[in-house]
Design a protein around this motif. Structure first.
Motif, PDB file in Angstrom:
ATOM      1  N   PRO A  15      56.339  30.117  41.077  1.00 50.84           N
ATOM      2  CA  PRO A  15      54.991  30.143  40.486  1.00 50.84           C
ATOM      3  C   PRO A  15      54.135  31.254  41.074  1.00 50.84           C
ATOM      4  O   PRO A  15      54.405  31.752  42.164  1.00 50.84           O
ATOM      5  CB  PRO A  15      54.425  28.765  40.850  1.00 50.84           C
ATOM      6  N   VAL A  16      53.118  31.622  40.317  1.00 43.41           N
ATOM      7  CA  VAL A  16      52.135  32.569  40.845  1.00 43.41           C
ATOM      8  C   VAL A  16      51.186  31.803  41.757  1.00 43.41           C
ATOM      9  O   VAL A  16      51.058  30.575  41.677  1.00 43.41           O
ATOM     10  CB  VAL A  16      51.355  33.252  39.709  1.00 43.41           C
ATOM     11  N   ALA A  17      50.532  32.533  42.622  1.00 39.35           N
ATOM     12  CA  ALA A  17      49.578  31.900  43.540  1.00 39.35           C
ATOM     13  C   ALA A  17      48.386  31.360  42.762  1.00 39.35           C
ATOM     14  O   ALA A  17      47.936  31.985  41.792  1.00 39.35           O
ATOM     15  CB  ALA A  17      49.106  32.901  44.588  1.00 39.35           C
ATOM     16  N   PRO A  18      47.873  30.192  43.124  1.00 34.91           N
ATOM     17  CA  PRO A  18      46.710  29.641  42.427  1.00 34.91           C
ATOM     18  C   PRO A  18      45.504  30.558  42.568  1.00 34.91           C
ATOM     19  O   PRO A  18      45.193  31.029  43.663  1.00 34.91           O
ATOM     20  CB  PRO A  18      46.478  28.286  43.119  1.00 34.91           C
ATOM     21  N   ALA A  19      44.845  30.818  41.453  1.00 34.11           N
ATOM     22  CA  ALA A  19      43.694  31.731  41.457  1.00 34.11           C
ATOM     23  C   ALA A  19      42.394  30.949  41.586  1.00 34.11           C
ATOM     24  O   ALA A  19      42.326  29.748  41.306  1.00 34.11           O
ATOM     25  CB  ALA A  19      43.687  32.560  40.174  1.00 34.11           C
ATOM     26  N   ASN A  20      41.355  31.666  42.012  1.00 36.81           N
ATOM     27  CA  ASN A  20      39.993  31.117  42.097  1.00 36.81           C
ATOM     28  C   ASN A  20      39.926  29.843  42.941  1.00 36.81           C
ATOM     29  O   ASN A  20      39.255  28.871  42.580  1.00 36.81           O
ATOM     30  CB  ASN A  20      39.425  30.856  40.703  1.00 36.81           C
ATOM     31  N   PHE A  21      40.645  29.851  44.043  1.00 31.05           N
ATOM     32  CA  PHE A  21      40.626  28.708  44.951  1.00 31.05           C
ATOM     33  C   PHE A  21      39.314  28.723  45.738  1.00 31.05           C
ATOM     34  O   PHE A  21      39.008  29.687  46.443  1.00 31.05           O
ATOM     35  CB  PHE A  21      41.814  28.786  45.896  1.00 31.05           C
ATOM     36  N   SER A  22      38.527  27.661  45.607  1.00 35.28           N
ATOM     37  CA  SER A  22      37.230  27.606  46.284  1.00 35.28           C
ATOM     38  C   SER A  22      36.876  26.150  46.567  1.00 35.28           C
ATOM     39  O   SER A  22      37.486  25.220  46.030  1.00 35.28           O
ATOM     40  CB  SER A  22      36.128  28.251  45.434  1.00 35.28           C
ATOM     41  N   GLY A  23      35.870  25.973  47.410  1.00 40.91           N
ATOM     42  CA  GLY A  23      35.440  24.634  47.778  1.00 40.91           C
ATOM     43  C   GLY A  23      33.936  24.508  47.806  1.00 40.91           C
ATOM     44  O   GLY A  23      33.230  25.438  48.214  1.00 40.91           O
ATOM     45  N   ALA A  24      33.426  23.358  47.351  1.00 38.39           N
ATOM     46  CA  ALA A  24      31.990  23.078  47.367  1.00 38.39           C
ATOM     47  C   ALA A  24      31.710  22.050  48.456  1.00 38.39           C
ATOM     48  O   ALA A  24      32.345  20.987  48.494  1.00 38.39           O
ATOM     49  CB  ALA A  24      31.529  22.555  46.013  1.00 38.39           C
ATOM     50  N   PRO A  25      30.761  22.311  49.363  1.00 33.89           N
ATOM     51  CA  PRO A  25      30.495  21.383  50.458  1.00 33.89           C
ATOM     52  C   PRO A  25      29.746  20.141  49.995  1.00 33.89           C
ATOM     53  O   PRO A  25      28.892  20.200  49.107  1.00 33.89           O
ATOM     54  CB  PRO A  25      29.651  22.217  51.424  1.00 33.89           C
ATOM     55  N   ARG A  26      30.085  19.038  50.584  1.00 32.90           N
ATOM     56  CA  ARG A  26      29.389  17.766  50.408  1.00 32.90           C
ATOM     57  C   ARG A  26      29.284  17.113  51.783  1.00 32.90           C
ATOM     58  O   ARG A  26      29.874  17.583  52.746  1.00 32.90           O
ATOM     59  CB  ARG A  26      30.157  16.832  49.441  1.00 32.90           C
ATOM     60  N   ASN A  27      28.551  16.005  51.873  1.00 32.76           N
ATOM     61  CA  ASN A  27      28.459  15.300  53.145  1.00 32.76           C
ATOM     62  C   ASN A  27      29.837  14.846  53.599  1.00 32.76           C
ATOM     63  O   ASN A  27      30.515  14.083  52.902  1.00 32.76           O
ATOM     64  CB  ASN A  27      27.536  14.080  53.004  1.00 32.76           C
TER      65      ASN A  27
ATOM     66  N   THR B 267      49.128  25.886  48.566  1.00 29.38           N
ATOM     67  CA  THR B 267      50.381  26.529  48.177  1.00 29.38           C
ATOM     68  C   THR B 267      50.904  25.885  46.898  1.00 29.38           C
ATOM     69  O   THR B 267      50.897  24.659  46.769  1.00 29.38           O
ATOM     70  CB  THR B 267      51.437  26.378  49.280  1.00 29.38           C
ATOM     71  N   ALA B 268      51.349  26.737  45.967  1.00 25.41           N
ATOM     72  CA  ALA B 268      51.975  26.257  44.735  1.00 25.41           C
ATOM     73  C   ALA B 268      53.484  26.404  44.868  1.00 25.41           C
ATOM     74  O   ALA B 268      53.981  27.444  45.311  1.00 25.41           O
ATOM     75  CB  ALA B 268      51.467  27.062  43.540  1.00 25.41           C
ATOM     76  N   GLN B 269      54.228  25.378  44.468  1.00 24.43           N
ATOM     77  CA  GLN B 269      55.678  25.459  44.563  1.00 24.43           C
ATOM     78  C   GLN B 269      56.339  24.698  43.428  1.00 24.43           C
ATOM     79  O   GLN B 269      55.763  23.774  42.843  1.00 24.43           O
ATOM     80  CB  GLN B 269      56.167  24.905  45.906  1.00 24.43           C
ATOM     81  N   ASN B 270      57.540  25.133  43.116  1.00 20.67           N
ATOM     82  CA  ASN B 270      58.412  24.390  42.204  1.00 20.67           C
ATOM     83  C   ASN B 270      59.836  24.537  42.707  1.00 20.67           C
ATOM     84  O   ASN B 270      60.057  25.023  43.830  1.00 20.67           O
ATOM     85  CB  ASN B 270      58.254  24.886  40.756  1.00 20.67           C
ATOM     86  N   GLY B 271      60.799  24.141  41.916  1.00 20.45           N
ATOM     87  CA  GLY B 271      62.178  24.207  42.382  1.00 20.45           C
ATOM     88  C   GLY B 271      62.672  25.602  42.654  1.00 20.45           C
ATOM     89  O   GLY B 271      63.649  25.789  43.386  1.00 20.45           O
ATOM     90  N   ALA B 272      62.023  26.615  42.071  1.00 25.48           N
ATOM     91  CA  ALA B 272      62.461  27.999  42.247  1.00 25.48           C
ATOM     92  C   ALA B 272      61.891  28.640  43.496  1.00 25.48           C
ATOM     93  O   ALA B 272      62.353  29.702  43.906  1.00 25.48           O
ATOM     94  CB  ALA B 272      62.081  28.830  41.024  1.00 25.48           C
ATOM     95  N   GLY B 273      60.874  28.038  44.094  1.00 27.43           N
ATOM     96  CA  GLY B 273      60.328  28.636  45.300  1.00 27.43           C
ATOM     97  C   GLY B 273      58.859  28.337  45.496  1.00 27.43           C
ATOM     98  O   GLY B 273      58.284  27.454  44.840  1.00 27.43           O
ATOM     99  N   THR B 274      58.251  29.105  46.381  1.00 21.36           N
ATOM    100  CA  THR B 274      56.867  28.887  46.792  1.00 21.36           C
ATOM    101  C   THR B 274      56.068  30.169  46.616  1.00 21.36           C
ATOM    102  O   THR B 274      56.517  31.252  47.007  1.00 21.36           O
ATOM    103  CB  THR B 274      56.807  28.446  48.263  1.00 21.36           C
ATOM    104  N   ALA B 275      54.884  30.048  46.038  1.00 17.63           N
ATOM    105  CA  ALA B 275      54.000  31.198  45.852  1.00 17.63           C
ATOM    106  C   ALA B 275      53.265  31.495  47.158  1.00 17.63           C
ATOM    107  O   ALA B 275      53.168  30.637  48.046  1.00 17.63           O
ATOM    108  CB  ALA B 275      52.994  30.920  44.736  1.00 17.63           C
TER     109      ALA B 275
END
Length: 699
Positions: free
Chosen positions: A522-534, A582-590
């Protein structure tokens, strides 16, 4: 005059002579070579300079004790230089980068530098032991001693050490230099790939477990680590490491030293050689692995190389270079490089593939289009070289028998079987499987001879959709297979259908392919971000395709499977937290993606409240203790205050509204902090603790 003349010797020779007897003999020999090179070997008048072709390669010609410079476009030798006599009969590797040309004696660890402008040896030093590696690129140079486990930066001109050596756990694998001039050294005993930049060791990259069998290639300037023990390939880039799953049969190569790969390949596709001549192609851009049909049991092969669409496989058993065209899916006519059992050196440089018989008179330059130029290495009408031949031992041959047959004179393609003599068709050949996400494409070479009526796909077809169900005798010679699971592997063969001499239906089946998965990494996951909360963070990202699993690691912890969006709870407020996805499937890891979420207190402005009866006291702690205070707001006054966070403290009842709770606001007060009960402020009342958007105080 002192009787000890050792101090009068040049520093290079003093160090050489301090070695053991064999090394000392080499050093003594260097004296004569360096002093008489111009006289004996005819390197020209002092100060003369030769201009060599920019597109060329230095090739060994050990029968005459020289190295020659070959011009690729012209297919001719345009210069030669002598080796030191002590290198005769040894395994010599030529290392070149621009004007830096080094001869590495892998038998003794002696390294010599050739001055291309003078066509002679200018420097020689002992830099290591048996199997010494020397790597040059982007202005940097290193020596690697695999047995001792040492890595030393060197000056490529003086061949002197620069800085202190770095000790790694031996034995080391074949190292390589990437496009940026970084050195990468496989350390199988730790399962790591260790980088060096400017002579300094960098952060190791884990590419396996301790003791795994590792090999390294540099593909399009990028390091790729092949782990034969785990059947994985790690493509190491600045944005992260992509890990591709190789066919399970790759692990069989561990018994014979592991999968063999070229030291460098110009493109993104890496040819890999497994047990018994099994060939695979790894596309490092998408993590796709495709097998190539090759059945030559008992042959001895050198690592494959690739230029343009063609794979070149040195077959030492026949002395030929086998050529597979990935564009047509066919084996082309092989090149006879040397006699059967002879040596074949192959290197890709400056857009040419150079195939050389070290002991013979011929070499070959092949361009990216497959055009072959024969090079006569012993042409005397070139600058440099010897003015008289070097004496040889009685009975020593030139080692070039068979090489004069040239390219393509060794017969037809050695891989496909010839047509049967009984008039029936041969089994289909060159069956190849190319995976894509959701399926596989099977192509093959049609049968030779006979009268085929069609072709059918055989093998692991249960539960899969095969289109067409049957290929006609005239093609097109391919099947498309969809369905199946990415975590499974599938192997296929193709059967030719025909009528036998009695008119009955008959068929012949090809050899089965290597197992393949119906997917790519797989391709690497795009637009990975996080929003803070308590005490939490809400993570989101764009998907990497169907059938992909996402693993999330928080602050370096163990990865766990997650789906988008995902909320991580139990975090500490007023701290930064690291997330790795990390994104992965049976073929490998992005390659992993990371993001940081800062749970700093969201300071907000609120006014005080219910201040009509008496002064409001600012408390030093979240509780009421008589008239203890650090300040006060006069009765009837209302001002805006900065609330930092909320905390549970002592119970308190506000007298004007009779509102009771144990929630207190931490506020900024006169450059410090103080506390006011929530009944004395206009902070939100959400029925939860803390009252969002405020956070709970944790320090």
């Amino acid at each position: 005059m002192s009787g000890d003349r050792s101090s009068q010797r040049p520093p290079v020779l003093r160090r050489l002579l301090r070695r053991d007897r064999v090394t000392g003999q080499i050093a003594v020999g260097l004296v004569g070579v360096l002093c008489v090179s111009a006289l004996v070997y005819g390197v020209g008048i002092a100060g003369s300079r030769y201009k060599l072709a920019d597109v060329g390669a230095w090739l060994t010609a050990t029968a005459k004790g020289v190295v020659v410079h070959a011009n690729g476009p012209a297919g001719k030798v345009d210069g030669k230089a002598p080796m030191i006599p002590q290198m005769r009969g040894h395994r010599i590797k030529v290392v070149q980068d621009g004007t830096t040309v080094l001869l590495v004696d892998e038998t003794t660890g002696v390294v010599s530098r050739i001055d291309p402008s003078q066509l002679k040896v200018e420097q020689s030093r002992v830099l290591g032991g048996v199997g010494l590696q020397v790597l040059v690129g982007q202005g940097g140079a290193y020596s690697v001693d695999p047995a001792k486990g040492t890595v030393q930066r060197i000056d490529p001109v003086r061949l002197a050490a620069v800085g202190q050596p770095v000790a790694l756990t031996p034995p080391l694998g074949q190292a390589g230099m990437d496009a940026a001039g970084n050195l990468w050294v496989p350390v199988p005993q730790t399962g790591q790939l260790v980088p060096f930049q400017g002579g300094r060791q960098g952060q190791p990259v884990a590419v396996g477990k301790a003791g795994d069998r590792l090999a390294l290639t540099i593909a399009a300037g990028t390091p790729v680590a092949i782990n034969s023990s785990a059947a994985t390939a790690s493509i190491v880039r600045s944005e992260g490491t992509r890990k591709a799953a190789l066919p399970p049969t790759v692990t069989q190569a561990v018994r014979t030293g592991g999968v063999r790969v070229p030291a460098v390949t110009d493109g993104h596709v890496v040819p890999m050689l497994g047990t018994g001549g099994a060939l695979f192609l790894l596309n490092t851009q998408v993590g796709q692995v495709s097998p190539i049909a090759l059945r030559l049991p008992g042959h001895r092969f050198e690592p494959p190389n690739m230029l343009g669409p063609r794979v070149y496989l040195p077959d030492r058993s026949t002395g030929r270079l086998l050529v597979f065209n990935t564009g047509t899916g066919d084996w082309e006519r092989p090149m006879q490089v040397t006699r059967p059992g002879g040596g074949i050196e192959v290197v890709v440089r400056d857009g040419f593939l150079w195939a050389n018989d070290p002991g013979g008179a011929l070499a070959f330059a092949v361009d990216s289009g497959g055009l072959v130029k024969r090079i006569q290495k012993y042409d005397d009408k070139v600058p440099g070289g010897q003015r008289r031949p070097i004496p040889t031992q009685a009975g020593a041959g030139g080692g070039g028998r068979g090489a004069d047959n040239g390219a393509g004179r060794g017969g037809n393609d050695p891989v496909p079987a010839p047509p049967p003599r009984d008039g029936t068709p041969s089994a289909p050949q060159n069956v190849r499987v190319d995976p894509f996400n959701g399926g596989m494409r099977v192509t093959f070479r049609p049968s030779a001879g006979g009268r085929p009526t069609g072709y059918a796909l055989k093998g692991d077809t249960a539960g899969l959709q095969v289109r067409p169900s049957r290929v006609g005798a005239g093609g097109p010679y391919q099947f498309t297979v969809t369905g199946g699971g990415c975590g499974k592997t599938y192997s296929f063969s193709v059967a030719v259908q025909y009528k036998d001499s009695n008119g009955r239906n008959a068929q012949k089946t090809s050899l089965a392919t290597a197992p393949v998965r119906p997917c790519t990494t797989p391709v690497a996951p795009a637009n990975f971000s996080g929003a803070p909360r308590n005490k939490s963070a809400v993570l989101t990202w764009d998907g990497s395709g169907a059938g992909v699993t996402y693993l999330l690691s928080v602050d370096g912890g163990a990865p766990v499977p997650v789906k988008s969006p995902h909320t991580v709870v139990g975090l500490r407020n007023d701290e930064k937290h690291q997330f790795r996805l990390t994104a992965q499937n049976g073929a490998g890891t992005a390659p992993a993606r990371t993001t940081t979420v800062d749970l700093a207190y969201p300071r907000r402005q609120y006014k005080n409240a219910n201040n009509n009866q008496t002064n409001t006291l600012i408390r030093p702690a979240p509780r009421q203790e008589g008239n203890t205070n650090i300040g006060r707001i006069p009765q009837g006054e209302y001002r805006s205050l900065t609330v930092i966070c909320q905390v549970r403290g002592g119970d308190y009842t506000e007298s004007e509204t009779n509102y009771s709770s144990n929630v207190w606001n931490r506020i900024e007060w006169n450059g410090g902090i103080g506390y006011l009960h929530e009944g004395l402020m206009e902070t939100p009342r959400t029925g939860s603790f803390p009252n969002l958007p405020l956070y709970e105080c944790e320090n």
